[in-house]
Structures are given as C-alpha cells and as structure tokens.
Scaffold this motif. Structure first.
Motif, PDB file in Angstrom:
ATOM      1  N   CYS A 208       1.054  -1.128   0.128  1.00  0.00           N
ATOM      2  CA  CYS A 208      -0.030  -0.056  -0.061  1.00  0.00           C
ATOM      3  C   CYS A 208       0.941   1.091   0.092  1.00  0.00           C
ATOM      4  O   CYS A 208       0.891   2.109  -1.013  1.00  0.00           O
TER       5      CYS A 208
ATOM      6  N   ARG B  94       3.722  -1.786  -7.413  1.00  0.00           N
ATOM      7  CA  ARG B  94       3.180  -0.498  -7.061  1.00  0.00           C
ATOM      8  C   ARG B  94       3.549  -0.155  -5.541  1.00  0.00           C
ATOM      9  O   ARG B  94       4.257  -1.062  -4.959  1.00  0.00           O
TER      10      ARG B  94
ATOM     11  N   LYS C 198       0.018   9.240   0.299  1.00  0.00           N
ATOM     12  CA  LYS C 198      -0.922   8.532   0.897  1.00  0.00           C
ATOM     13  C   LYS C 198      -2.287   9.382   0.905  1.00  0.00           C
ATOM     14  O   LYS C 198      -1.955  10.253   1.919  1.00  0.00           O
ATOM     15  N   PRO C 199      -3.222   9.115   0.307  1.00  0.00           N
ATOM     16  CA  PRO C 199      -4.523   9.920   0.803  1.00  0.00           C
ATOM     17  C   PRO C 199      -4.944   9.090   2.037  1.00  0.00           C
ATOM     18  O   PRO C 199      -5.794   8.024   1.949  1.00  0.00           O
TER      19      PRO C 199
ATOM     20  N   GLU D 270       1.270   6.969  -6.623  1.00  0.00           N
ATOM     21  CA  GLU D 270      -0.070   7.614  -6.611  1.00  0.00           C
ATOM     22  C   GLU D 270       0.313   9.301  -6.437  1.00  0.00           C
ATOM     23  O   GLU D 270       1.493   9.466  -5.813  1.00  0.00           O
TER      24      GLU D 270
ATOM     25  N   GLN E 173      -0.962   6.849 -10.414  1.00  0.00           N
ATOM     26  CA  GLN E 173      -2.086   6.676  -9.948  1.00  0.00           C
ATOM     27  C   GLN E 173      -2.913   7.752  -9.582  1.00  0.00           C
ATOM     28  O   GLN E 173      -2.500   8.513  -8.815  1.00  0.00           O
TER      29      GLN E 173
ATOM     30  N   GLY F 152      -5.949   8.284  -7.172  1.00  0.00           N
ATOM     31  CA  GLY F 152      -6.704   7.648  -6.319  1.00  0.00           C
ATOM     32  C   GLY F 152      -8.289   7.696  -6.342  1.00  0.00           C
ATOM     33  O   GLY F 152      -8.615   8.903  -6.753  1.00  0.00           O
ATOM     34  N   ALA F 153      -9.103   7.074  -5.707  1.00  0.00           N
ATOM     35  CA  ALA F 153     -10.650   7.152  -5.863  1.00  0.00           C
ATOM     36  C   ALA F 153     -10.783   8.660  -5.167  1.00  0.00           C
ATOM     37  O   ALA F 153     -11.826   9.430  -5.793  1.00  0.00           O
ATOM     38  N   ARG F 154     -10.110   9.111  -4.223  1.00  0.00           N
ATOM     39  CA  ARG F 154     -10.642  10.337  -3.850  1.00  0.00           C
ATOM     40  C   ARG F 154     -10.327  11.581  -4.761  1.00  0.00           C
ATOM     41  O   ARG F 154     -10.837  12.649  -4.254  1.00  0.00           O
TER      42      ARG F 154
ATOM     43  N   LYS G 258      -8.586   5.508 -10.583  1.00  0.00           N
ATOM     44  CA  LYS G 258      -9.500   4.844  -9.880  1.00  0.00           C
ATOM     45  C   LYS G 258     -10.903   5.281  -9.657  1.00  0.00           C
ATOM     46  O   LYS G 258     -11.112   6.574  -9.810  1.00  0.00           O
TER      47      LYS G 258
ATOM     48  N   ARG H 135     -12.473  -0.199  -7.569  1.00  0.00           N
ATOM     49  CA  ARG H 135     -11.774  -0.450  -6.490  1.00  0.00           C
ATOM     50  C   ARG H 135     -13.065  -0.492  -5.325  1.00  0.00           C
ATOM     51  O   ARG H 135     -12.545  -0.718  -4.329  1.00  0.00           O
TER      52      ARG H 135
ATOM     53  N   HIS I 116      -9.029  -3.088  -1.578  1.00  0.00           N
ATOM     54  CA  HIS I 116      -9.425  -2.203  -0.828  1.00  0.00           C
ATOM     55  C   HIS I 116     -11.104  -2.378  -0.463  1.00  0.00           C
ATOM     56  O   HIS I 116     -11.685  -1.849   0.586  1.00  0.00           O
TER      57      HIS I 116
ATOM     58  N   GLU J   3      -2.646  -5.434  -3.261  1.00  0.00           N
ATOM     59  CA  GLU J   3      -1.458  -5.087  -2.123  1.00  0.00           C
ATOM     60  C   GLU J   3      -1.051  -6.122  -1.515  1.00  0.00           C
ATOM     61  O   GLU J   3      -1.233  -7.203  -1.078  1.00  0.00           O
TER      62      GLU J   3
HETATM   63  C1  PEP Z   1      -4.470   2.747  -2.602  1.00  0.00           C
HETATM   64  O1  PEP Z   1      -4.179   2.270  -3.847  1.00  0.00           O
HETATM   65  O2  PEP Z   1      -3.585   2.482  -1.553  1.00  0.00           O
HETATM   66  C2  PEP Z   1      -5.569   3.534  -2.368  1.00  0.00           C
HETATM   67  C3  PEP Z   1      -5.570   4.588  -1.370  1.00  0.00           C
HETATM   68  O3  PEP Z   1      -6.340   3.237  -3.131  1.00  0.00           O
HETATM   69  P1  PEP Z   1      -7.773   3.986  -3.380  1.00  0.00           P
HETATM   70  O4  PEP Z   1      -7.812   5.507  -4.073  1.00  0.00           O
HETATM   71  O5  PEP Z   1      -8.641   3.168  -4.289  1.00  0.00           O
HETATM   72  O6  PEP Z   1      -8.534   4.110  -2.196  1.00  0.00           O
END
Ligand code: PEP
Ligand code: MN
Length: 281
Positions: free
Chosen positions: A39, A63, A68-69, A101, A119, A121-123, A144, A174, A209, A235
């Motif tokens: 992760c 990856r 990190k979000p 990311e 990447q 991310g989803a957010r 994502k 995801r 996830h 992961e």
């Molecule tokens: C990740 O890939 O570790 C992650 C934070 O993914 P996501 O944006 O899908 O939550």
C-alpha cells in the motif's frame, strides 16, 4: 448523470481493435497485467522485500504509495520524496515499471521522474485540474473509480486526461460505497464488462480495498480475472501484521507466487493471455 455529455465523447481510433497501450515494454490491455506491491512505501528493506517477491512471482509492475490519501490527517501520510527514491531503487533492482499515486499537482514533476504509471486515487477521481495536468504529460495514468462515482462519471473523468492528448489511461474498479456494511466497499465487478463495452481503455480491478481483509482478496482477484479484467492491482507486504497502512488486506509476500499462478489461470479463463507472450502476467 448527464448522458448528453457522454454522447459527445469522440469514438476511439477506428481500426484499432487492440485495447490498451505499451508501458515500459509491457502491453497493457492485450494481455493480463498484474500490478502488485505495498500500500505504502515504509522503508528500503520493506520495499525491496516486496519488489523481489512480486518480481519472482511474475508481476508485470510494482505498486507503492509515497504520497498517501488517508481518511485521518493524523495517520501516516507517506514518505514523500524519500519514498519516491526507494521506489526508483526497487525499479532499478527488479526492472519492474513503477505505479505510484500523485495526490497534489505540485508534486507532479517529482512523481513523474520515477513513475511509469501515475495513479489517481479514488478520492481524486474528480480532481479535474490534476487530471488535466496528467493529460498534458506523458506518463500513463491509472484512474481509480471514486467511492461514490457512477461509471459515467468515471468515463468523463478519464476524458479530462484523454482530451489533452494523453491516451494512455487505464480505468480501475476498486469498490464503491453502498448500504452494505459487512465489508469496506462493494466491489462492482459488473463494471468490467460494462466499461469494456463502452470504452477502449484497459479496465483493471483492485481486489484489496473493498474486502479490507486478506482472505477475501483472492476470491475477488479470481472473479475479476475470470470476468475478463485487463489486470489487477493488489497489495502485498512482507510482514502484513506490522504494516503501517492497510495491513489486514495485504497478501503475504511469501505467498504471492502461488496466488499469481492461480490468478494467471483465471485470467486465461477470462480470455487474457500474459502481457508478454511466454513471460510474466
Ligand atoms: C491505494 O491504492 O492504496 C489507495 C489508497 O486506493 P484508493 O484510492 O482506491 O482508496
Ligand atoms: Mn491501500
């Protein structure tokens, strides 16, 4: 969702039946792409251990997050530039292309210097200025699906990148938020055929996830691969119990090879050969 906007999306290049594109010698889309790694990048030792294990298990790419979000601002936010340097070393060591990311457009230059695939991310799926900048760059993008985004919204988000001239975008399911609380997110595997029908972009699945726990990651991986996904991003950690981030869902590095073998077989059922003929999936 505004379907008129979707109707305005230009059709993909005519006469190009092959889904996907090249990333550092790996064709994403024609074959099955297996992206694996931690992760988050925690240390040189941890990243080396995972990178060696996933390379030995036949992963196509590594990856690892340096930025990190996190839901809480008090949680570990990633090693930042130091994490990028560790990823660069892992890339030199294994030859695996790196997926990492980008959270903030101000870090684009640093991230692009190391990443083969950036990447989103989803957010950040609907961070349109970020997507536009990535569209002007030359790094492939893994986009994502947002936590509550429809497929229309995901496809329109991808258009922000494509519109600027960068055509190397992969979509990634995801898990989305539904009324279900028995697991973290609901992995929407129907997104695989539905997106493939409407787009020529490769469609990947993140099986880690949504379950949020290790024993459910493999069933989701096999289902995604058998459903015809163009790849998986999963992961893996050398010591999941002591991982800083997302440990409960991390596959143990020493089990990755056997896992990858089973995923490879499921991908063959789903009609996806290894990304490099005779080579790693
Ligand atoms: C990740 O890939 O570790 C992650 C934070 O993914 P996501 O944006 O899908 O939550
Ligand atoms: Mn994670």
């Amino acid at each position: 969702m505004n379907t008129t906007a979707l109707d305005q999306i230009p059709a993909g290049p005519a006469g190009n039946p092959a889904r996907g594109f090249d990333v550092a010698g790996r064709h994403v889309g024609a074959g099955f792409t297996l992206i694996a790694g931690p992760c988050t990048v925690e240390s040189r030792e941890q990243t080396e251990a995972v990178a060696d294990a996933v390379a030995a298990g036949g992963a196509s790419m590594l990856r690892g997050g340096a930025y990190k979000p996190r839901s809480s601002p008090y949680s570990f936010q990633g090693l930042g530039r130091e994490g990028l340097e560790i990823l660069a070393e892992a890339k030199r060591r294994t030859g695996l292309p790196v997926v990492t990311e980008l959270l903030d457009v101000r870090d684009l230059e640093d991230v692009a210097a190391v990443a083969d695939v950036i990447q989103v991310g989803a957010r950040n799926m609907q961070n349109y200025p970020l997507l536009t900048e990535l569209g002007r760059g030359d790094r492939a993008v893994l986009l994502k699906r947002g936590l509550a985004a429809t497929l229309d919204e995901l496809l329109l988000a991808s258009e922000y990148v494509l519109k600027e001239g960068n055509e190397r975008v992969m979509l990634c399911e995801r898990g989305i938020r539904t009324h279900e609380t028995a697991y973290r997110f609901t992995l929407d595997l129907l997104a695989v055929p539905a997106l493939q029908e409407r787009s020529s972009l490769p469609v990947l699945v993140d099986p880690s996830h949504a379950p949020g726990r290790r024993d459910w990651v493999e069933p989701m991986s096999l289902a995604a691969a058998a459903a015809g996904a163009d790849g998986i991003i999963v992961e893996v950690h050398p010591d999941p119990e002591n991982a800083i981030c997302d440990g409960p869902q991390a596959l143990a590095a020493d089990r990755f090879g056997a896992y990858a073998d089973r995923v490879r077989r499921a991908a063959a059922i789903g009609g996806r050969a290894p990304a490099i003929p005779g080579g790693p999936v």
